[in-house]
Scaffold this active site. Structure first.
Site, short mmCIF file in Angstrom:
data_model
loop_
_atom_site.label_atom_id
_atom_site.label_comp_id
_atom_site.label_asym_id
_atom_site.label_seq_id
_atom_site.Cartn_x
_atom_site.Cartn_y
_atom_site.Cartn_z
N THR A 31 2.34 3.40 -8.26
CA THR A 31 0.93 3.55 -7.83
C THR A 31 0.02 3.53 -9.05
O THR A 31 -1.01 2.86 -9.06
CB THR A 31 0.76 4.86 -7.04
OG1 THR A 31 1.78 4.95 -6.05
CG2 THR A 31 -0.61 4.91 -6.37
N GLY A 84 0.14 9.07 -10.38
CA GLY A 84 0.72 9.20 -9.05
C GLY A 84 1.45 10.53 -8.91
O GLY A 84 1.38 11.39 -9.79
N LYS A 97 6.34 15.75 -9.69
CA LYS A 97 6.31 14.45 -10.36
C LYS A 97 7.58 14.29 -11.17
O LYS A 97 8.29 15.27 -11.42
CB LYS A 97 5.09 14.38 -11.30
CG LYS A 97 3.77 14.23 -10.57
CD LYS A 97 2.57 14.26 -11.49
CE LYS A 97 2.58 13.14 -12.51
NZ LYS A 97 2.77 11.79 -11.96
N GLY A 98 7.87 13.05 -11.59
CA GLY A 98 9.00 12.85 -12.47
C GLY A 98 10.11 11.97 -11.96
O GLY A 98 11.07 11.70 -12.67
N LEU A 99 9.98 11.49 -10.72
CA LEU A 99 11.06 10.61 -10.25
C LEU A 99 11.12 9.31 -11.06
O LEU A 99 12.13 8.63 -11.10
CB LEU A 99 10.91 10.30 -8.76
CG LEU A 99 11.31 11.44 -7.80
CD1 LEU A 99 11.24 10.98 -6.36
CD2 LEU A 99 12.71 11.96 -8.12
N GLY A 100 10.00 9.01 -11.74
CA GLY A 100 10.01 7.84 -12.62
C GLY A 100 10.37 8.19 -14.06
O GLY A 100 10.29 7.35 -14.95
N GLU A 106 3.41 12.91 -19.01
CA GLU A 106 2.38 13.02 -17.97
C GLU A 106 1.77 14.41 -17.96
O GLU A 106 0.55 14.57 -17.85
CB GLU A 106 3.00 12.73 -16.60
CG GLU A 106 3.38 11.29 -16.39
CD GLU A 106 4.00 11.06 -15.04
OE1 GLU A 106 4.77 11.92 -14.57
OE2 GLU A 106 3.70 10.02 -14.43
N LYS A 124 3.44 10.70 0.77
CA LYS A 124 3.74 11.70 -0.27
C LYS A 124 3.28 13.11 0.13
O LYS A 124 3.60 14.08 -0.56
CB LYS A 124 3.05 11.30 -1.58
CG LYS A 124 3.42 9.91 -2.10
CD LYS A 124 4.87 9.85 -2.51
CE LYS A 124 5.27 8.54 -3.15
NZ LYS A 124 4.64 8.28 -4.46
O1 LIG Z 1 7.71 10.01 -13.59
C1 LIG Z 1 7.00 9.31 -12.85
C2 LIG Z 1 5.74 9.81 -12.25
O2 LIG Z 1 5.75 11.19 -12.05
C3 LIG Z 1 5.21 9.06 -11.02
O3 LIG Z 1 3.87 9.30 -10.96
C4 LIG Z 1 5.71 9.52 -9.72
O4 LIG Z 1 7.10 9.47 -9.81
C5 LIG Z 1 5.18 8.65 -8.55
O5 LIG Z 1 5.62 7.33 -8.70
P1 LIG Z 1 5.28 6.24 -7.57
O6 LIG Z 1 3.78 6.04 -7.55
O7 LIG Z 1 6.03 5.01 -8.02
O8 LIG Z 1 5.79 6.79 -6.25
#
Ligand SMILES: O=C[C@H](O)[C@H](O)[C@H](O)COP(=O)(O)O
Length: 230
Positions: A31, A84, A97-100, A106, A124
């Protein structure tokens, strides 16, 4: 509308808030990547900003699309960060947060920001954090197994994040333990308890940090602001 269109819609709405001359925190994830592109479009039309990236991959994207970058050393005060989230708790707008894998940078950039605008699609939104997925916790590789056991004593099932058969490494060279706590009733208390564990670098709980959350769904855009937890 498909999910990417919803993400792009929320991202474009957030970028409308960027003013000429701002120092802008650039988030990480799919996002936030739409927000970087939308901001780059405005830069190409003459908007002057300095971007502070929250990950190496966001830095690469921003540079490739023409956004000038700076560092927190040069710009310790960030006007606005757009990022995001994996989960947003309705009401107080606490976040996971943090799945990426970018939670540490961040959180540092978010803490240095006057405003943190979160952009999400409606999937979400949750009543309780932890309802959809794990809580990412960034930990030192040294003794991570002991750190995992301490997290499990708090009630989380800790799993070492892997990538291509190896432990996933963050931009900071740390590991991530994805911890399933289930629905989290008191995120601030859990964040404090996790922070006290030796070996923990940072958790993906962002409590009391979001200034607003821009949510896109089939019906359009809604801007949420924090209200007291129920
Ligand atoms: O570590 C990644 C961040 O926290 C992302 O903002 C969060 O994981 C959301 O990612 P997405 O917009 O791809 O769902």
């Amino acid at each position: 509308m498909d999910l990417n269109t919803l993400k792009q819609t929320a991202a474009r709405r957030a970028v409308e808030d960027v003013e000429d001359g701002m120092v802008v925190g650039l988030g990480t994830g799919s996002t936030a990547a739409f927000a970087v592109s939308a901001l780059a479009e405005r830069v190409r039309l003459g908007l002057r900003v300095v971007g502070i990236p929250t990950s190496e991959r966001t830095a690469r994207q921003a540079e490739a699309e023409g956004i000038g970058l700076g560092t927190l050393a040069e710009y310790p005060r960030v006007d606005l960060t757009i990022d995001g989230a994996d989960e947003v708790a309705l009401g107080e707008l606490a976040l996971i947060k943090g799945l990426g894998g970018a939670l540490l940078r961040e959180k540092i950039v978010a803490a240095a920001s006057e405003r943190l605008i979160i952009i999400v699609d409606a999937t979400k939104l949750v009543e309780r954090l932890g309802s959809h997925g794990p809580l990412p916790v960034e930990v030192a590789p040294f003794g991570w197994q002991a750190t995992a056991r301490a997290l499990e004593r708090l009630g989380g099932q800790a799993n070492l994040r892997a990538q291509e058969g190896q432990a996933f490494l963050t931009d900071g060279g740390h590991y991530i333990l994805d911890c399933r706590f289930g629905p989290i009733a008191r995120p601030a208390e859990l964040e404090a308890a996790i922070d006290r564990i030796p070996g923990v670098v940072e958790s993906g709980l962002f409590v009391g940090m979001a200034s607003a959350v821009i949510v896109a769904d089939e019906g359009g855009i809604e801007v949420l602001t924090p209200s007291a937890a129920p």
